[in-house]
Design an enzyme around this catalytic site. Sequence first.
Site, short mmCIF file in Angstrom:
data_model
loop_
_atom_site.label_atom_id
_atom_site.label_comp_id
_atom_site.label_asym_id
_atom_site.label_seq_id
_atom_site.Cartn_x
_atom_site.Cartn_y
_atom_site.Cartn_z
N CYS A 97 -2.37 -16.46 27.12
CA CYS A 97 -2.11 -15.04 27.35
C CYS A 97 -1.38 -14.81 28.67
CB CYS A 97 -3.43 -14.27 27.35
SG CYS A 97 -3.24 -12.53 27.77
N CYS A 102 0.59 -12.78 26.11
CA CYS A 102 0.52 -11.32 26.30
C CYS A 102 1.28 -10.82 27.53
CB CYS A 102 -0.93 -10.87 26.43
SG CYS A 102 -2.11 -11.74 25.38
N LYS A 105 5.18 -11.49 27.51
CA LYS A 105 5.68 -10.75 26.34
C LYS A 105 5.76 -9.27 26.62
CE LYS A 105 2.72 -9.17 23.84
NZ LYS A 105 2.14 -9.78 22.67
N TYR A 238 3.45 -11.78 14.34
CA TYR A 238 3.66 -10.79 15.39
C TYR A 238 4.42 -11.39 16.56
CZ TYR A 238 -0.32 -12.65 18.08
OH TYR A 238 -1.16 -13.45 18.81
N GLU A 242 7.81 -9.65 17.81
CA GLU A 242 7.82 -9.18 19.20
C GLU A 242 8.97 -9.82 19.98
OE1 GLU A 242 3.10 -8.18 20.02
OE2 GLU A 242 3.86 -10.20 20.41
N HIS A 510 -1.43 18.90 23.75
CA HIS A 510 -0.05 19.22 23.37
C HIS A 510 0.87 19.15 24.59
CE1 HIS A 510 2.97 20.98 20.75
NE2 HIS A 510 3.28 21.84 21.71
N GLU A 515 -1.65 13.59 19.31
CA GLU A 515 -2.09 14.88 18.78
C GLU A 515 -2.04 14.90 17.25
OE1 GLU A 515 -0.70 19.57 19.38
OE2 GLU A 515 0.60 17.91 20.00
#
Length: 535
Positions: A97, A102, A105, A238, A242, A510, A515
């Site tokens: 990682c 991670c 990346k 992934y 990615e 908002h 939302e």
Amino acid sequence: MSVPYFLLELDQAADGRQEKNVQSGLAYQEGRLQNLLNMNGSEDLPEVYDYDLIIIGGGSGGLAAAKEAARYNKKIMVLDFVTPTPRGTRWGLGGTCVNVGCIPKKLMHQAALLGQALQDSRNYGWSTEETVKHDWDKMTEAVQNHISSLNWGYRVALREKKVTYENAYGQFVGPHRIKATNNKGKEKIYSAERFLIATGERPRYLGIPGDREYCISSDDLFSLPYCPGKTLVVGASYVALECAGFLAGIGLDVTVMVRSILLRGFDQDMANKIGEHMEEHGVKFIRQFVPIKVEQIEAGTPGRLRVVAQSTSSSETIEGEYNTVLLAIGRDACTRKIGLETVGVKINEKTGKIPVTDEEQTNVPYIYAIGDVLEGKLELTPVAIQAGRLLAQRLYAGSNVKCDYENVPTTVFTPLEYGACGLSEERAVEKFGEENIEVYHSYFWPLEWTIPSRDNNKCYAKVICNIKDNERVVGFHVLGPNAGEVTQGFAAALKCGLTKMQLDSTIGIHPICAEVFTTLSVTKRSGASILQAGC
């Protein structure tokens, strides 16, 4: 000159003690010391080990377990060793990682997002040059400097907590005993009351001519000393999408070769939308083909490579020329060369994964395992960290809390980010039956994207509800900017048993993307067209 008898006697005694010490040291190294003690009438003495816990693997999970166990005044050792890639790439303490996963990346994904932001900025009144160039060397230098600071920080943290760290390869050689081999080939034997396997996984290769000689993996990409140029990404994981996404985002010519489907194991509705978005933004896809040979046309940094690929459904073959070929076809557990067979730890012979109990215990009671090596568990850094900490607390602090592997949130950092928590639509249908689930969904357009007028009706929100359980939300999915930030908050709600009624009664903020989840009203079952939610 005669020597007094008492001096001869003392000298002989000293020689005897020295010889006895040497024999004891050898006996210890060979694991016979306890047997010798038992032969001397010490059968009732408990066995003395070098460490309370030895952890094999200095990744996120292993380090978390080490630091947590050290809090309870236990003697802990961490063995970590990075076997170089076929290209010779290696890295420091911290695991996949931090070094090749991670962290780099996400930073390179950010680099790509900034490129898009520069384009958007013109519509917001900023004046920038029409041609904006990206500097690969500057980016990788900055990324690697940050990673080096993390490597150093981990070493300091272990030292402060009095955890022994050795940059050595761990391999079981007998019950409660492990051999540690450093990069110079020097071997040491250590014993421990318990062991924790946290060795993680490494990228898989194709096993075709030229793959190890000329291709790279994600282990090489983030420290590559030159811009990869025109790149073929092989795989649909992934990691593949990615990497393809940020490489295209910084302006490179990128093609993805896909054997079958995108993002196997993820919601396929979301996966296909990701693929469509990437294609619209210049990433090319070659579907239902696999490479069968990689040849070097010209050496260089980058050089030129010829890739021959064959169809998965016919005898058709195609050829293509690229500067770099990045393999991202999956990862293999690092369990086959650490001596597990010597101590009797069972693994899945096909995958190398280790079956464990709900307390991360293997079939050998004093050996535990966490992280990506576990069979049937999520391969995510935070999961390994949580499992490691909780294991240490159960072993040394009297806790009985186990790691909960359900409703774990995750994010795929493709150009259009994908956040998910809970079940995919396919898995929900399989588990509850199609007639017992309701899927609420909507497209939405982030307010920030309206001024540059881009990617209208591409962001997408979906929740999957179990009708027979008061419409409890069993799956949460979002495609859009900052998807990870959005998903993390909703994950806590899912853990608390969130229902659709509770979601509807929540007042939204908002104007933000998240939302949309408070106003979902259209269901897939109804067949009604999806109304775009404005932000």
